[in-house]
Enzyme design. Structure first.
Site, PDB file in Angstrom:
ATOM      1  N   HIS A 185      27.926  38.560  49.022  1.00 22.59           N
ATOM      2  CA  HIS A 185      28.662  37.469  49.668  1.00 22.59           C
ATOM      3  C   HIS A 185      30.026  37.899  50.192  1.00 22.59           C
ATOM      4  O   HIS A 185      30.598  37.253  51.053  1.00 22.59           O
ATOM      5  CB  HIS A 185      28.742  36.228  48.762  1.00 22.59           C
ATOM      6  CG  HIS A 185      29.773  36.302  47.689  1.00 22.59           C
ATOM      7  ND1 HIS A 185      29.570  36.944  46.499  1.00 22.59           N
ATOM      8  CD2 HIS A 185      31.031  35.794  47.612  1.00 22.59           C
ATOM      9  CE1 HIS A 185      30.651  36.828  45.745  1.00 22.59           C
ATOM     10  NE2 HIS A 185      31.554  36.131  46.399  1.00 22.59           N
ATOM     11  N   LYS A 189      32.616  36.763  53.992  1.00 29.23           N
ATOM     12  CA  LYS A 189      33.956  36.156  53.998  1.00 29.23           C
ATOM     13  C   LYS A 189      34.610  36.393  55.355  1.00 29.23           C
ATOM     14  O   LYS A 189      34.543  37.501  55.898  1.00 29.23           O
ATOM     15  CB  LYS A 189      34.821  36.759  52.887  1.00 29.23           C
ATOM     16  CG  LYS A 189      34.392  36.316  51.481  1.00 29.23           C
ATOM     17  CD  LYS A 189      35.296  36.924  50.418  1.00 29.23           C
ATOM     18  CE  LYS A 189      34.756  36.712  49.028  1.00 29.23           C
ATOM     19  NZ  LYS A 189      35.171  35.473  48.382  1.00 29.23           N
ATOM     20  N   HIS A 247      30.587  44.595  45.816  1.00 28.12           N
ATOM     21  CA  HIS A 247      31.676  44.060  46.647  1.00 28.12           C
ATOM     22  C   HIS A 247      32.724  45.113  47.017  1.00 28.12           C
ATOM     23  O   HIS A 247      33.093  45.258  48.175  1.00 28.12           O
ATOM     24  CB  HIS A 247      32.384  42.903  45.936  1.00 28.12           C
ATOM     25  CG  HIS A 247      31.456  41.821  45.482  1.00 28.12           C
ATOM     26  ND1 HIS A 247      30.344  41.444  46.175  1.00 28.12           N
ATOM     27  CD2 HIS A 247      31.480  41.022  44.381  1.00 28.12           C
ATOM     28  CE1 HIS A 247      29.723  40.459  45.539  1.00 28.12           C
ATOM     29  NE2 HIS A 247      30.389  40.187  44.442  1.00 28.12           N
TER      30      HIS A 247
HETATM   31  C1  BG6 Z   1      30.280  37.691  41.873  1.00 25.79           C
HETATM   32  C2  BG6 Z   1      30.449  38.240  40.484  1.00 25.79           C
HETATM   33  O1  BG6 Z   1      29.414  38.493  42.633  1.00 25.79           O
HETATM   34  O2  BG6 Z   1      31.550  37.642  42.516  1.00 25.79           O
HETATM   35  C3  BG6 Z   1      31.409  37.386  39.689  1.00 25.79           C
HETATM   36  O3  BG6 Z   1      29.186  38.276  39.842  1.00 25.79           O
HETATM   37  C4  BG6 Z   1      32.714  37.230  40.428  1.00 25.79           C
HETATM   38  O4  BG6 Z   1      31.621  37.923  38.396  1.00 25.79           O
HETATM   39  C5  BG6 Z   1      32.480  36.790  41.870  1.00 25.79           C
HETATM   40  O5  BG6 Z   1      33.487  36.272  39.743  1.00 25.79           O
HETATM   41  C6  BG6 Z   1      33.774  36.827  42.666  1.00 25.79           C
HETATM   42  O6  BG6 Z   1      33.562  36.223  43.926  1.00 25.79           O
HETATM   43  P1  BG6 Z   1      34.749  35.530  44.721  1.00 25.79           P
HETATM   44  O7  BG6 Z   1      34.138  35.161  46.039  1.00 25.79           O
HETATM   45  O8  BG6 Z   1      35.178  34.356  43.908  1.00 25.79           O
HETATM   46  O9  BG6 Z   1      35.821  36.563  44.834  1.00 25.79           O
END
Ligand code: BG6
Length: 495
Positions: A185, A189, A247
């Site tokens: 994801h 963003k 990420h």
């Molecule tokens: C997820 C993780 O992929 O991303 C989580 O499994 C984490 O542990 C989250 O909290 C963070 O996403 P964002 O968009 O809130 O930075």
């Protein structure tokens, strides 16, 4: 509705669809996946026939399900939606029980999907990845996969290179690579996508984007939350697999990759793959100096006393890390010798994610005072406030010779763009519907990421490197705990 996003160039590729969400009553589905479809629909982008089928393992209770979902539909980015709009979406939602994957359990699903032979079927696996193989096999046995079907895979895809390959082998028994969407994801963003525009639509930066001009790159994703309700998942992953493997490595790829020939899925993914292959593996020799792993203890987070990690997960022997810092290098011409520092942790002092490009110092200081000239910095703040800052030296006005100080040139996204920012999942789900794989990981990328990650896990294992403890609600492992070689961890990232 604030923003009307009309992307007519892609609109013609939209086809009527059914999206089947396995793990449909899970947290991710309720908080992100279903609201994302709703908000794209309201923005006028899903002006086609579709249904959303949420697969649940328990007997579905429609009322209770809607009560959980509605709060996430109602408000998005401060905008409130009407009851009428919500009702329209709820009418498209179907709950189907399938306790575990088997042709008998999928009878109702099959009957529903067969009512719409002209629609593309999108299967969204929002379950632990151990279920991906059995679900795929059952869909295939039931004759529910055809050329227009797609499958969306949520992370984590396995826990090692071997397990990730094994999952892939099961998926490819039914789906071809062009039908598989491995979601991260972070790539959806807005600010992450802006990185591509910043780099490749501005001559100014791309000219300076290399080892000759850049001294180091920092990528930080700090979270103030702990592990919440995901103790059993998190304890098997830890920060390395939960955040760095996907990420942070994806962010690194976008910073370090060569300009793709065109903004097309395989062109972009080829360039990201080259970066992952060029990442210098960690070894038993470098691991202690170039990585730190930590675990949070009790502390004060946002003014409230919080538990330690071990108390949160109620397993007092766990060695799982909730903080990781890694210094690595991209061994190619462009980035020779430039350290890339990746850092992420739970229960940090605050939630913030940013990329900092530290430029080298000017070659010669001509100013008589010889006062230190700070290096330029490009700060790309991804969240919570989205902005870009260029730190540059500026003359302090007035007499008294040349006095100067660093000043930030700021672009605040919220000031410049008044529209509602779509959530990452909105963009990504729409890309699945219209068949654009640019923001999804290809299998060879995933393999390269796992190969590098395994250099970390195996070196941690062979060196027996322990976790350092840090107090919840702080900046993580501090100078008092780290030795001199590790000062890069604390010196370079605190605001
Ligand atoms: C997820 C993780 O992929 O991303 C989580 O499994 C984490 O542990 C989250 O909290 C963070 O996403 P964002 O968009 O809130 O930075």
């Amino acid at each position: 509705m604030k923003a009307q996003i009309k992307n007519n160039s892609h609109q013609e590729r939209f086809q009527p669809f059914n999206i089947v969400v396995f793990g449909g009553d899970g947290d991710l589905s309720i908080r992100k996946i279903l609201p994302a479809i709703f908000h794209r629909d309201l923005d006028g982008q899903l002006n086609i026939a579709y249904n959303v089928i949420a697969i649940t393992r328990k007997d579905p209770d429609l009322k209770a399900f809607q009560a959980r979902l509605i709060p996430f539909l109602e408000v998005s980015d401060h905008h409130k939606y009407s009851r009428n709009e919500i009702e329209k979406f709820l009418n498209k939602l179907v709950l189907i029980k399938a306790e575990s994957p088997s042709p008998e359990a999928y009878t109702e699903l099959k009957a529903f999907l067969e009512k719409f032979p002209e629609r593309q079927n999108i299967y969204y696996y929002s379950t632990p990845s151990s279920a991906f193989g059995p679900i795929t096999q059952t869909l295939k046995t039931c004759g529910l996969v055809n050329k227009s079907s797609k499958v969306v895979l949520e992370k984590p895809l396995g826990h090692s290179l071997a397990s990730s390959n094994a999952i892939n082998a099961e998926i490819t028994l039914a789906f071809e690579e062009h039908q598989i969407y491995r979601i991260d994801h972070y790539l959806g963003k807005e600010t992450v996508q802006n990185l591509m525009v910043l780099r490749f639509a501005n001559n100014l930066f791309e000219r300076a984007w290399n080892a000759e001009n850049i001294e180091s790159v920092q990528i930080t994703v700090a979270e103030s939350l702990g592990v919440e309700k995901r103790a059993s998942y998190y304890d098997q992953s830890g920060a390395l697999l939960d955040m760095i493997q996907n990420h942070l490595l994806q962010l690194l790829c976008l910073v370090a990759m060569e300009p793709p020939v065109a903004l097309e899925a395989d062109e972009v993914r080829n360039e990201k793959l080259k970066v992952l292959k060029a990442l210098r593996p960690l070894t038993k020799k470098t691991i202690e100096q170039d990585t730190v792993k930590g675990q949070y203890t009790r502390g004060i987070s946002n003014g409230v006393q919080v538990n330690s990690y071990l108390e949160d997960i109620e397993k007092y022997e766990s060695k799982t890390e909730t903080f990781v810092a890694i210094k690595t290098y991209v061994d190619n011409w462009r980035w020779k010798g430039v350290p890339f520092m990746l850092r992420t942790g739970k229960r940090m002092i605050k939630r913030y994610s940013e990329i900092v490009i530290n430029f080298r110092e000017v070659k010669h200081n001509i100013f008589p005072s010889k006062e230190k000239l700070n290096n330029n910095k490009l700060i790309i703040r991804l969240q919570p406030e989205e902005r870009i800052e260029l730190i540059q030296m500026t003359k302090i006005p007035g007499p008294g010779g040349y006095r100067y100080k660093p000043i930030a040139l700021k672009l605040d996204y919220n000031d410049s763009f008044k529209e509602r920012f779509p959530e990452a999942y909105e963009r990504l789900i729409v890309d699945v519907i219209r068949g654009n794989q640019t923001l999804f990981m290809r299998q060879d990328e995933l393999q390269a990421a796992w190969t590098w990650i395994e250099s970390v896990t195996s070196s941690w294992k062979s060196s027996g490197m322990p976790n350092v403890l840090y107090e919840a609600g702080t900046w993580g492992p501090g100078d008092d705990i780290l030795n001199e070689n590790e000062s890069w961890i604390t010196k370079t990232w605190r605001e």
